[in-house]
Design an enzyme around this catalytic site. Structure first.
Site, PDB file in Angstrom:
ATOM      1  N   ASN A  65       7.954  21.067  21.514  1.00  0.00           N
ATOM      2  CA  ASN A  65       9.323  20.571  21.368  1.00  0.00           C
ATOM      3  C   ASN A  65       9.968  20.363  22.736  1.00  0.00           C
ATOM      4  O   ASN A  65      10.617  19.343  22.991  1.00  0.00           O
ATOM      5  CB  ASN A  65      10.174  21.563  20.572  1.00  0.00           C
ATOM      6  CG  ASN A  65       9.919  21.498  19.085  1.00  0.00           C
ATOM      7  OD1 ASN A  65       9.244  20.600  18.590  1.00  0.00           O
ATOM      8  ND2 ASN A  65      10.453  22.457  18.362  1.00  0.00           N
ATOM      9  N   ARG A 392       5.049   6.318  10.607  1.00  0.00           N
ATOM     10  CA  ARG A 392       3.986   7.166  11.142  1.00  0.00           C
ATOM     11  C   ARG A 392       2.972   7.373  10.025  1.00  0.00           C
ATOM     12  O   ARG A 392       3.311   7.871   8.956  1.00  0.00           O
ATOM     13  CB  ARG A 392       4.524   8.526  11.603  1.00  0.00           C
ATOM     14  CG  ARG A 392       5.597   8.459  12.685  1.00  0.00           C
ATOM     15  CD  ARG A 392       5.919   9.856  13.205  1.00  0.00           C
ATOM     16  NE  ARG A 392       7.155   9.873  13.967  1.00  0.00           N
ATOM     17  CZ  ARG A 392       7.254   9.554  15.251  1.00  0.00           C
ATOM     18  NH1 ARG A 392       6.180   9.153  15.904  1.00  0.00           N
ATOM     19  NH2 ARG A 392       8.418   9.619  15.879  1.00  0.00           N
ATOM     20  N   ARG A 422       7.976   6.550  18.292  1.00  0.00           N
ATOM     21  CA  ARG A 422       7.701   7.220  19.563  1.00  0.00           C
ATOM     22  C   ARG A 422       6.459   8.102  19.502  1.00  0.00           C
ATOM     23  O   ARG A 422       6.307   8.922  18.592  1.00  0.00           O
ATOM     24  CB  ARG A 422       8.909   8.060  19.978  1.00  0.00           C
ATOM     25  CG  ARG A 422       8.774   8.704  21.350  1.00  0.00           C
ATOM     26  CD  ARG A 422      10.044   9.420  21.726  1.00  0.00           C
ATOM     27  NE  ARG A 422      11.136   8.486  21.954  1.00  0.00           N
ATOM     28  CZ  ARG A 422      12.404   8.751  21.657  1.00  0.00           C
ATOM     29  NH1 ARG A 422      12.719   9.894  21.079  1.00  0.00           N
ATOM     30  NH2 ARG A 422      13.336   7.871  21.917  1.00  0.00           N
ATOM     31  N   HIS A 452      12.777   2.376   9.896  1.00  0.00           N
ATOM     32  CA  HIS A 452      12.535   3.786   9.618  1.00  0.00           C
ATOM     33  C   HIS A 452      12.552   4.087   8.119  1.00  0.00           C
ATOM     34  O   HIS A 452      12.206   5.180   7.691  1.00  0.00           O
ATOM     35  CB  HIS A 452      13.602   4.628  10.346  1.00  0.00           C
ATOM     36  CG  HIS A 452      13.305   6.084  10.419  1.00  0.00           C
ATOM     37  ND1 HIS A 452      14.054   7.026   9.743  1.00  0.00           N
ATOM     38  CD2 HIS A 452      12.350   6.773  11.078  1.00  0.00           C
ATOM     39  CE1 HIS A 452      13.577   8.231   9.987  1.00  0.00           C
ATOM     40  NE2 HIS A 452      12.545   8.115  10.800  1.00  0.00           N
ATOM     41  N   TYR A 485       5.853  19.277   5.862  1.00  0.00           N
ATOM     42  CA  TYR A 485       7.239  18.813   5.838  1.00  0.00           C
ATOM     43  C   TYR A 485       7.747  18.820   4.398  1.00  0.00           C
ATOM     44  O   TYR A 485       7.050  18.356   3.497  1.00  0.00           O
ATOM     45  CB  TYR A 485       7.353  17.380   6.371  1.00  0.00           C
ATOM     46  CG  TYR A 485       7.226  17.202   7.863  1.00  0.00           C
ATOM     47  CD1 TYR A 485       6.528  18.110   8.653  1.00  0.00           C
ATOM     48  CD2 TYR A 485       7.783  16.101   8.483  1.00  0.00           C
ATOM     49  CE1 TYR A 485       6.398  17.932  10.019  1.00  0.00           C
ATOM     50  CE2 TYR A 485       7.659  15.901   9.865  1.00  0.00           C
ATOM     51  CZ  TYR A 485       6.965  16.828  10.614  1.00  0.00           C
ATOM     52  OH  TYR A 485       6.841  16.642  11.970  1.00  0.00           O
ATOM     53  N   ARG A 581      19.018  21.199   9.965  1.00  0.00           N
ATOM     54  CA  ARG A 581      17.918  21.955  10.567  1.00  0.00           C
ATOM     55  C   ARG A 581      17.989  21.996  12.092  1.00  0.00           C
ATOM     56  O   ARG A 581      17.772  23.024  12.710  1.00  0.00           O
ATOM     57  CB  ARG A 581      16.578  21.348  10.155  1.00  0.00           C
ATOM     58  CG  ARG A 581      15.375  22.189  10.611  1.00  0.00           C
ATOM     59  CD  ARG A 581      14.072  21.423  10.521  1.00  0.00           C
ATOM     60  NE  ARG A 581      13.931  20.483  11.626  1.00  0.00           N
ATOM     61  CZ  ARG A 581      13.579  19.208  11.494  1.00  0.00           C
ATOM     62  NH1 ARG A 581      13.370  18.714  10.295  1.00  0.00           N
ATOM     63  NH2 ARG A 581      13.466  18.416  12.544  1.00  0.00           N
ATOM     64  N   HIS A 609      12.777  18.583   6.012  1.00  0.00           N
ATOM     65  CA  HIS A 609      12.837  17.206   6.506  1.00  0.00           C
ATOM     66  C   HIS A 609      13.572  16.255   5.557  1.00  0.00           C
ATOM     67  O   HIS A 609      13.977  15.168   5.973  1.00  0.00           O
ATOM     68  CB  HIS A 609      11.406  16.701   6.737  1.00  0.00           C
ATOM     69  CG  HIS A 609      11.310  15.421   7.500  1.00  0.00           C
ATOM     70  ND1 HIS A 609      10.991  14.226   6.903  1.00  0.00           N
ATOM     71  CD2 HIS A 609      11.502  15.147   8.811  1.00  0.00           C
ATOM     72  CE1 HIS A 609      10.978  13.264   7.825  1.00  0.00           C
ATOM     73  NE2 HIS A 609      11.287  13.792   8.992  1.00  0.00           N
TER      74      HIS A 609
END
Length: 728
Positions: A65, A392, A422, A452, A485, A581, A609
């Site tokens: 992170n 992704r 990314r 997205h 997730y 979160r 998530h």
């Protein structure tokens, strides 16, 4: 398991208190809030309730992170300082002020990471698993390692002299190296040498138990082996000093508006990223002073962060040790359930969806049903068209394989592949090529906006016409993250959703902006406005003396307009309960500003998530009259302004109740994994239970599937979740 309940709070009157006006009093700094989030992640590494390798996993995650934070957020601030183009943050700070504040917190975070590792090492060793630097005290293991070093490592590494005759070696992003200050035994001449650790070598060398004198499996950091066995690399020299270092570089990719070919642009940009400006330099505390001066000079460390540690460099590398095959030191394996409704229809996804809408709660319910939805569409001769967004997809994607198979069978298949995801840009370029070779029509979306939204659309010939089946999700079509997730998948054959899905895909592929939508809202077109209208409705209800409440769950809250709207709701008497979160720039519980807002964060076995909004709509929450949405979007400027996102209303009564009265309510009830945000300090404190602890992850792991089982909510086998009366 007994019924779970939580206190029901009465809105606080704010008429007497004047709200603060200054940005610093109204908002938390985004970067400081992120650092607080990573402190919560790090805290789980010291949670005695977790198995040891899971604690080590949290430590590794805190490291990765931070790496991303440095490569993106810190790099952006440093770039603004360097160019003098920075804007003020939401709390009124300049980029330079933010960097100064970050520096104070980074040392605290680094010390906490080293303390956690120091705590874990002896505990793991008691269980037969050792993590070592250069401090080997096992002669048997050292002998084996020395031979491994000679046979497997020396042929791969390349010592490089640092002098006017040799250009300073390029150090890749994330690269680890060792600098040596040497003295030739023959004539006393001095030399500086660098040994870079090739990416092809493992971060830790694993010594099997049979090759140790203690019978303990040992992992030794490779950079420490290079230091330990340096005499084998430099015969004829004495080692006067040495030190390990690691660098992180600016890794953000900014898309140029004039880019004519996105694929070519990203292939070039990925190469450039590997050579970005150095952002952070990690050093051993005992790093040789002469070598350090040379390193600082050659790397051009203008405005870079330099940290020194007595412990391990590159904490994220511990992920290698976490992969050790020791199920006794990890969470008990969990097998997701397959949605019962689909099983009742003999695995026919379309028949199950046609009967009634379905919501699937990952990872408690298998992501395989999403894959099967695409696989079945690929094999079904009645299916004529498939459209899919891909943000992704991972390096092994069954969804990609199914789309390729569908195209090869002659179906019309369109895939929107987001190149700007990314750190997944290279993988997505690969998938785009695979899809195109199979005959899939690949679209890259907008230059300025990321796509997205998570959705699939399947058109099937039925009853003399066509029926559209849709999947809307809060998470990516990724086989690995879907196991850890928590996300929601919503399947529907409602024609209105189908028409909206067509409008959304036409917007992405043809830039045809829809005049209106029937069900969904789309960012950046009208998603923000839909949420604002729902908040305004709660404000109106509160002012009219009607019940008014907002519950919401997302990953981050940073968008000033959304925060201000929630402040307005609080001041009107709307009770606002948020589960955020990660980053939260909103200050809860501030007199006159946010008295009626509380914010909690859940950090646990699974990564929360899913994004959910619930509005009372004139009734107390939870209730049948509430308006409930799921979304791909967080409450951030990038999601609302610069991304294509989708907000999906839960119109089916069964699905509505499942999302509101089970998924969202369980998050609100959780005490075992929850942290409360202090609106004054920005610090988080673990929630203290009142003798009735509740763990939302354990709840969903141990209860029957919710998918397609409306009656299950009233089934005595399913613990009822409810609010209880009384002040918090």
């Amino acid at each position: 398991m007994s019924d779970a309940s939580a206190p029901e709070e009465t809105p606080v009157s704010t008429a007497a208190a004047a709200p603060p006006e200054s940005p610093e009093e109204r908002y938390f700094n985004r970067e400081q809030s992120w650092l607080a989030f990573n402190q919560r992640v790090l805290a789980e590494a010291r949670n005695p309730a977790y198995p040891l390798l899971e604690r080590l996993r949290f430590l590794s995650i805190s490291g990765s992170n931070f790496d991303e934070f440095a490569m993106i957020r810190m790099a952006g601030l440093i770039g603004q300082v360097r160019t003098g183009t920075g804007t003020l943050s939401i709390d009124g700070k300049t980029p330079a002020q933010q960097l100064a504040a970050i520096a104070l917190k980074l040392r605290e975070l680094e010390l906490g990471q080293q303390a956690a590792l120091t705590e874990l090492r002896p505990l793991l060793e008691e269980k037969g698993l050792s993590i070592r630097g250069g401090d080997l005290d096992d002669k048997v293991a050292e002998s084996w390692l020395q031979q491994q070093f000679i046979d497997q490592i020396i042929p791969v590494i390349t010592p490089q002299a640092i002098d006017p005759a040799h250009p300073f070696p390029f150090v890749a992003n994330g690269g680890i190296g060792v600098l040596f200050s040497l003295e030739r035994n023959e004539d006393g001449s001095r030399l500086v040498e660098m040994v870079l650790i090739p990416a092809a070598l493992p971060r830790f060398i694993r010594v099997p138990a049979e090759h140790t004198g203690t019978g303990i499996v040992t992992h030794v950091a490779i950079e420490r082996l290079v230091q330990r066995f340096a005499p084998l690399i430099f015969p004829g020299f004495s080692i006067r000093g040495d030190g390990v270092f690691r660098i992180l570089r600016d890794s953000d990719i900014e898309v140029e508006e004039e880019a004519e070919d996105l694929v070519r642009f990203f292939r070039s940009a990925i190469q450039r990223r590997r050579r970005g400006q150095v952002i952070t330099l990690e050093l051993d505390e005992s790093f040789d002073a002469e070598s350090e001066d040379l390193l600082r000079e050659k790397l051009g460390l203008d405005q870079a962060f330099i940290t020194k540690t007595l412990g391990m460099i590159g904490i994220s590398g511990l992920a290698t040790v976490v992969a050790e095959d020791r199920p006794d030191l990890k969470f008990k394996p969990y097998t997701p359930r397959y949605p019962e409704r689909v099983l009742e229809h003999d695995g026919d996804c379309f028949a199950a969806i046609r009967e009634k809408d379905i919501v699937v709660h990952h990872p408690y319910e298998s992501f395989e049903v999403v894959v099967d939805f695409i696989r079945q569409a690929a094999a079904d001769p009645a299916v004529v068209s498939i459209k899919q967004t891909l943000y992704r997809a991972g390096n092994q994607s069954p969804v990609i394989n199914a789309l390729c198979a569908a195209a090869e069978r002659g179906k019309s298949v369109t895939a929107v592949v987001e190149l700007k995801a990314r750190f997944d840009e290279e993988q997505n370029l690969h998938w785009a090529g695979e899809l195109e070779r199979s005959g899939v029509q690949v679209i890259y979306g907008f230059i300025d906006w990321k796509t997205h939204a998570k959705m699939s659309m399947v058109v099937r010939a039925e009853d003399g016409g066509y029926r559209t089946y849709c999947h809307f999700g809060t998470g990516n079509y990724h086989p690995v993250t879907s196991k850890v997730y928590t996300d929601l998948s919503y399947f529907t054959a409602d024609p209105a959703f189908g028409r909206d899905a067509v409008r959304l895909f036409n917007f992405i592929t043809g830039y045809v902006e829809p005049a209106q939508t029937e069900r969904i809202a789309i960012s950046p077109l009208n998603l923000r406005e839909r949420l604002y209208a729902a908040i305004d409705n709660e404000i109106a209800n509160a002012r009219a003396g009607e019940p008014a409440a907002i519950w919401a769950k997302f990953n981050s809250l940073t968008e000033k307009g959304m925060i201000d709207r929630l402040y307005e709701a609080s001041q009107a008497g709307v009770r606002v309960v948020l589960v955020v979160r990660g980053i939260c720039c909103l200050r809860p519980g501030v007199p006159g500003l946010s008295d009626n807002i509380s914010v909690k964060s859940i950090i646990g076995r699974f990564l929360e998530h899913s994004r959910i909004w619930a509005f009372g709509n004139g009734s107390p929450l939870p209730g049948d009259g509430a308006t409930v949405y799921i979304s791909s979007a967080d409450a951030m400027s990038r999601n609302l302004n610069r991304r294509v996102e989708v907000l999906v209303p839960m119109t089916n009564p069964t699905v509505h109740d499942q999302v509101l009265e089970q998924v969202l309510l369980a998050n609100l009830l959780d005490t075992e994994q929850s942290w409360l945000l202090d609106g004054e300090t920005g610090e988080y404190q673990r929630v203290e239970d009142d003798g009735e602890p509740f763990n939302c992850h354990a709840y969903f792991m141990t209860n029957p599937s919710l998918s397609g089982r409306g009656g299950a909510l009233k089934d005595s086998r399913v613990p009822r979740l409810a609010l209880r009366k009384g002040a918090a």
